[in-house]
Motif scaffolding. Sequence first.
Motif, PDB file in Angstrom:
ATOM      1  N   THR A  21       1.365  -1.221  -0.385  1.00 19.45           N
ATOM      2  CA  THR A  21      -0.117   0.134   0.118  1.00 19.45           C
ATOM      3  C   THR A  21       0.871   1.032   0.164  1.00 19.45           C
ATOM      4  O   THR A  21       0.533   1.864  -0.969  1.00 19.45           O
ATOM      5  CB  THR A  21      -1.023   0.322   1.312  1.00 19.45           C
ATOM      6  OG1 THR A  21      -2.243  -1.013   1.652  1.00 19.45           O
ATOM      7  CG2 THR A  21      -1.870   1.292   1.740  1.00 19.45           C
ATOM      8  N   ARG A  23       4.050   1.935  -1.213  1.00 26.10           N
ATOM      9  CA  ARG A  23       4.459   1.597  -2.525  1.00 26.10           C
ATOM     10  C   ARG A  23       3.257   1.995  -3.457  1.00 26.10           C
ATOM     11  O   ARG A  23       3.817   3.437  -4.485  1.00 26.10           O
ATOM     12  CB  ARG A  23       5.166   0.426  -2.746  1.00 26.10           C
ATOM     13  CG  ARG A  23       6.710   0.453  -2.150  1.00 26.10           C
ATOM     14  CD  ARG A  23       7.411  -1.050  -2.163  1.00 26.10           C
ATOM     15  NE  ARG A  23       8.394  -0.293  -1.850  1.00 26.10           N
ATOM     16  CZ  ARG A  23       8.480  -0.644  -0.592  1.00 26.10           C
ATOM     17  NH1 ARG A  23       7.733  -0.579   0.346  1.00 26.10           N
ATOM     18  NH2 ARG A  23       9.667  -0.169  -0.132  1.00 26.10           N
ATOM     19  N   ASP A  24       1.671   1.864  -3.520  1.00 31.40           N
ATOM     20  CA  ASP A  24       1.112   1.924  -4.193  1.00 31.40           C
ATOM     21  C   ASP A  24       0.949   3.255  -4.636  1.00 31.40           C
ATOM     22  O   ASP A  24       0.438   4.434  -5.334  1.00 31.40           O
ATOM     23  CB  ASP A  24      -0.288   1.871  -3.811  1.00 31.40           C
ATOM     24  CG  ASP A  24      -0.157   0.105  -4.467  1.00 31.40           C
ATOM     25  OD1 ASP A  24       0.614  -0.145  -5.522  1.00 31.40           O
ATOM     26  OD2 ASP A  24      -1.254  -0.958  -4.107  1.00 31.40           O
ATOM     27  N   CYS A  25      -0.012   4.244  -3.137  1.00 33.47           N
ATOM     28  CA  CYS A  25       0.580   5.480  -2.912  1.00 33.47           C
ATOM     29  C   CYS A  25       1.275   6.689  -2.548  1.00 33.47           C
ATOM     30  O   CYS A  25       0.992   7.566  -3.638  1.00 33.47           O
ATOM     31  CB  CYS A  25      -0.027   5.219  -1.242  1.00 33.47           C
ATOM     32  SG  CYS A  25      -2.435   5.145  -0.248  1.00 33.47           S
ATOM     33  N   GLU A  27       2.605   6.140  -5.997  1.00 31.88           N
ATOM     34  CA  GLU A  27       2.340   6.703  -6.865  1.00 31.88           C
ATOM     35  C   GLU A  27       1.328   7.084  -7.365  1.00 31.88           C
ATOM     36  O   GLU A  27       0.663   7.420  -8.709  1.00 31.88           O
ATOM     37  CB  GLU A  27       2.326   5.621  -7.697  1.00 31.88           C
ATOM     38  CG  GLU A  27       3.958   4.990  -8.193  1.00 31.88           C
ATOM     39  CD  GLU A  27       3.996   3.978  -8.656  1.00 31.88           C
ATOM     40  OE1 GLU A  27       2.835   2.527  -9.362  1.00 31.88           O
ATOM     41  OE2 GLU A  27       4.971   2.529  -8.369  1.00 31.88           O
ATOM     42  N   LEU A  28      -0.098   6.894  -6.882  1.00 32.82           N
ATOM     43  CA  LEU A  28      -1.021   7.741  -6.814  1.00 32.82           C
ATOM     44  C   LEU A  28      -1.564   9.663  -6.115  1.00 32.82           C
ATOM     45  O   LEU A  28      -0.547   9.724  -5.066  1.00 32.82           O
ATOM     46  CB  LEU A  28      -2.202   6.776  -5.363  1.00 32.82           C
ATOM     47  CG  LEU A  28      -2.954   5.452  -5.798  1.00 32.82           C
ATOM     48  CD1 LEU A  28      -3.239   4.759  -4.990  1.00 32.82           C
ATOM     49  CD2 LEU A  28      -2.801   5.281  -7.764  1.00 32.82           C
ATOM     50  N   ARG A 288      -4.565  -5.841  -8.284  1.00 28.51           N
ATOM     51  CA  ARG A 288      -3.147  -4.701  -8.355  1.00 28.51           C
ATOM     52  C   ARG A 288      -4.223  -3.378  -8.820  1.00 28.51           C
ATOM     53  O   ARG A 288      -4.124  -2.369  -7.557  1.00 28.51           O
ATOM     54  CB  ARG A 288      -2.188  -5.320  -9.075  1.00 28.51           C
ATOM     55  CG  ARG A 288      -1.521  -3.967  -9.319  1.00 28.51           C
ATOM     56  CD  ARG A 288      -0.431  -4.040  -7.304  1.00 28.51           C
ATOM     57  NE  ARG A 288      -0.135  -3.283  -6.976  1.00 28.51           N
ATOM     58  CZ  ARG A 288       1.750  -3.124  -7.600  1.00 28.51           C
ATOM     59  NH1 ARG A 288       2.227  -3.856  -7.459  1.00 28.51           N
ATOM     60  NH2 ARG A 288       2.057  -1.666  -6.680  1.00 28.51           N
ATOM     61  N   ARG A 291      -7.393  -3.372  -5.899  1.00 30.15           N
ATOM     62  CA  ARG A 291      -6.060  -2.341  -4.520  1.00 30.15           C
ATOM     63  C   ARG A 291      -6.021  -0.495  -5.031  1.00 30.15           C
ATOM     64  O   ARG A 291      -6.415  -0.413  -3.565  1.00 30.15           O
ATOM     65  CB  ARG A 291      -4.901  -2.553  -4.169  1.00 30.15           C
ATOM     66  CG  ARG A 291      -5.071  -4.516  -3.942  1.00 30.15           C
ATOM     67  CD  ARG A 291      -4.329  -4.957  -2.751  1.00 30.15           C
ATOM     68  NE  ARG A 291      -3.798  -4.203  -1.783  1.00 30.15           N
ATOM     69  CZ  ARG A 291      -4.333  -4.100  -0.791  1.00 30.15           C
ATOM     70  NH1 ARG A 291      -5.824  -5.765  -0.945  1.00 30.15           N
ATOM     71  NH2 ARG A 291      -4.846  -3.843   0.636  1.00 30.15           N
ATOM     72  N   ARG A 292      -5.002  -0.410  -6.374  1.00 31.59           N
ATOM     73  CA  ARG A 292      -5.415   1.420  -6.858  1.00 31.59           C
ATOM     74  C   ARG A 292      -6.861   2.078  -6.083  1.00 31.59           C
ATOM     75  O   ARG A 292      -7.006   2.611  -6.290  1.00 31.59           O
ATOM     76  CB  ARG A 292      -4.383   1.089  -7.889  1.00 31.59           C
ATOM     77  CG  ARG A 292      -3.522   0.589  -7.276  1.00 31.59           C
ATOM     78  CD  ARG A 292      -2.190   1.322  -8.328  1.00 31.59           C
ATOM     79  NE  ARG A 292      -1.331   0.817  -8.116  1.00 31.59           N
ATOM     80  CZ  ARG A 292       0.742   1.378  -8.371  1.00 31.59           C
ATOM     81  NH1 ARG A 292      -0.034   2.162 -10.158  1.00 31.59           N
ATOM     82  NH2 ARG A 292       1.433   1.362  -8.465  1.00 31.59           N
TER      83      ARG A 292
END
Length: 342
Positions: A21, A23-25, A27-28, A288, A291-292
């Motif tokens: 999460t 690492r996703d955040c 990029e968001l 994947r 989740r985003r």
Amino acid sequence: MKKQTSLRLGLIGLGGIGQLTLRDCVELPYFEPLAGADPSPEMRRRAAEVLPEDALFSDYRQMLRAVPLDAVFIATPNVLHAPAAVSALQAGCHVLCEKPMAESLAAAKRIYRAAQETGRLFMVAQNQRFRRDAAWLKGQIADGLLGDIYALHTRWLRRRPLTEGRWFRNRRLSGGGPLIDLGVHVMDLALWLAGFPAPERVSANAGRYVMDTGDVEDWACAFIRLAGGKTLTCEVMEKGFVEREIIQVEIRGTKGGVMIDGGEGTTIFLTVDGAPADLRAHLDPDHRGARRRELNNFAEAILLGRPPLVPMEESLRLQALLEGVYRSARQGREIVVPSFEP
């Protein structure tokens, strides 16, 4: 006054889901990850690849006091969901929390009341709702594809355990075994697709038959009576004798049915010109991406006022259902599902 366009985010729990999460955040555009908390030095070391070392804490309460945050993501053992969520809500943060809502119905109700009192958003991360195939099916079902739904069947069966030797097998930390870990996913997806009818009565069995570790069940099976005369069944298994891992949600209606099979894809069963017709929906679940999309939905609910896809009231109903299954299994009889009124 300038409109807020992103959320200052803290993470409580920096294990596998927390790291993903984080690492996703990064990029968001809706998120600005600022801090994280985990008692494990190793998990903090891994997070230091993304966050400054002085923004990493061993105690989430210290993080909440030291760092100005708009929201937190919680990915801890289940028993910590309620205390962490309540602390974050009272600190003025919105909360996105990994499933289940809590380890018990009483703990889930404490979260609900804290969210109501503080006026902050609390949302459970039921990422299965954000799959591409699930979103498409939701619209088709709402348009009447299956007619009146009367039966839901769910299964998640594993040949090999993924949780052996971990906190998932400790009731004090988890609240239960594969029912609260796996069943929560498939039951939530089935109920959501069907409009989330309220659970009323449940008859269940559960036990530890194959696994040598832990003090929670490795198998459970339940039959649930839902409002409006509908039924839901659920079988879960952490380790047992099946050909392969089976993840299935089946929905039956008066005009058609659907099988969502984690290994085989989605099939819709209809009658066309008086003859049976099976339609294969070639839809990538895109786990994947799900989740985003879940993270974006949480942020848009806060920043843009859009409705969250996982209302807190539905998560409370699901928590009551989980508790009812465990109670029925312990008592060996059908019981009324505990009240999910906060």
